[in-house]
Design an enzyme around this catalytic site. Structure first.
Site, PDB file in Angstrom:
ATOM      1  N   GLY A 179      -4.460   7.542  -3.722  1.00 33.70           N
ATOM      2  CA  GLY A 179      -3.048   7.671  -4.769  1.00 33.70           C
ATOM      3  C   GLY A 179      -2.585   6.031  -4.602  1.00 33.70           C
ATOM      4  O   GLY A 179      -3.348   4.647  -4.432  1.00 33.70           O
ATOM      5  N   ASN A 231       2.395   8.670   7.120  1.00 36.28           N
ATOM      6  CA  ASN A 231       4.081   8.570   8.250  1.00 36.28           C
ATOM      7  C   ASN A 231       4.577   9.541   8.450  1.00 36.28           C
ATOM      8  O   ASN A 231       3.600  11.058   8.187  1.00 36.28           O
ATOM      9  CB  ASN A 231       4.930   8.537   7.140  1.00 36.28           C
ATOM     10  CG  ASN A 231       4.762   7.886   5.243  1.00 36.28           C
ATOM     11  OD1 ASN A 231       4.883   6.238   6.246  1.00 36.28           O
ATOM     12  ND2 ASN A 231       4.785   7.475   4.415  1.00 36.28           N
ATOM     13  N   LYS A 248       8.166   2.842  12.648  1.00 36.29           N
ATOM     14  CA  LYS A 248       8.565   2.668  10.987  1.00 36.29           C
ATOM     15  C   LYS A 248       9.064   3.947  10.593  1.00 36.29           C
ATOM     16  O   LYS A 248      10.067   4.276  10.544  1.00 36.29           O
ATOM     17  CB  LYS A 248       6.973   3.007   9.783  1.00 36.29           C
ATOM     18  CG  LYS A 248       7.167   3.655   8.617  1.00 36.29           C
ATOM     19  CD  LYS A 248       6.177   3.645   8.542  1.00 36.29           C
ATOM     20  CE  LYS A 248       6.184   3.454   6.900  1.00 36.29           C
ATOM     21  NZ  LYS A 248       5.039   3.160   6.159  1.00 36.29           N
TER      22      LYS A 248
END
Length: 319
Positions: free
Chosen positions: A9, A102, A197
């Site tokens: 993607g 993530n 992150k």
């Protein structure tokens, strides 16, 4: 190198286009109009003033691609079972599987059973194959087969094995990424980058989803910035309780941590477009680790609960 990007993607397409343009043998697994466009016209990456054309082999399933040197799995965490179903076709004797995602990855802590329901991924991928990956890169599919990178010159993909062994294959992958203009610095422990992150994502994903604002818009409100700061502090406390040295995480090429502030976080994009949301990996799992480590997270408790209810009400997350 012979490399496959499974789930090409926005982020995966960026990785695939650059690796292919750098001369690697790259294949991608994708679906729908995006797949058909890559099959007919190749993969185009808009990278600032530059247009990168990636010549890739595009397939709907992995069965036609054969064993790889490495597979970059760039599916969202809640879609990983699709890779588990097809992994065997791509795995040779030494193939590494780089899970680029993530939040808390499925391999992080066996106590977080909801990240790998039924142990499907653990059965499909042996521990010695697993490489963790953390992408710092803002990308968007602007039309099928065309991806726009919004932070040219400041893209980074940190990779490292959970056991912290710096193998020859991991070093070769970092070299391939660096040569493809994706910074991939050595890391002491990939968990440092995971939590570095997360310290940002835990407040951007929650506050932006709850308000519908972009990160840059949210930062115009002092009261929301204060909530964001508390959420980030709590994320750091969880990391420290787990023995993670956040200050040792690699920095982006520019030295700045922020990127894509004018864009909507992926969780807000998924909510608005009615796509399944990564609530479990990005939000629920960090809070679950806080409970296990007896870390007090009052701000995150509220923010995560609100987003979970919002997502569940729209049928985008099963609590």
């Amino acid at each position: 190198m012979k490399l496959c990007v499974f789930g090409a993607g926005a982020v995966g397409g960026h990785i695939a286009a650059k690796l292919a343009a750098a001369g690697n043998d790259v294949s991608v697994v994708a679906r729908g109009a995006h797949l058909e466009a890559m099959r007919s016209r190749g993969l185009k990456l808009l990278h600032g003033e530059q247009i990168i054309q990636g010549k890739v082999r595009a397939a709907e399933t992995a069965s036609a691609l054969g064993p790889q040197d490495a597979v970059f799995v760039t599916l969202k965490a809640n879609l990983l079972s699709a890779f588990a179903d097809q992994a065997e076709c791509l795995l040779g004797a030494e193939t590494a599987v780089v899970f680029v995602q993530n939040g808390i990855p499925w391999w992080y802590d066996a106590r977080l059973v909801r990240l790998d329901p039924g142990g499907k991924l653990a059965r499909a991928v042996a521990p010695q194959r697993i490489v963790g990956g953390v992408a710092y890169s803002a990308n968007e599919i602007v039309e099928p087969g065309v991806i726009e990178n919004n932070v040219p010159g400041n893209n980074m993909l940190v990779i490292g094995r959970p056991d912290r062994k710096d193998t020859a294959l991991v070093r070769a992958l970092r070299k391939a990424l660096d040569e493809a203009d994706i910074s991939s610095p050595a890391v002491e422990d990939v968990r440092q980058s995971i939590w570095s992150k997360l310290g940002q994502n835990l407040w951007t994903s929650t506050l932006c989803t709850l308000t519908g604002m972009r990160v840059s818009e949210l930062q115009e409100y002092a009261e929301l910035k204060a909530i964001a700061a508390r959420a980030s502090e709590e994320a750091g406390a969880i990391a420290r309780a787990l023995g993670v040295a956040l200050d040792r995480a690699p920095r982006r090429p520019s030295g700045k941590s922020a990127s894509g502030a004018a864009h909507k976080p992926s969780m807000l994009q998924d909510y608005e477009r009615g796509r399944p949301m990564e609530v479990e990996a990005q939000l629920m799992a960090p809070v679950a680790l806080a409970r296990l480590e007896k870390v007090h997270t009052p701000t995150l408790d509220v923010l995560v609960s609100l987003v979970a209810v919002l997502a569940a009400a729209k049928g985008l997350f099963t609590h």
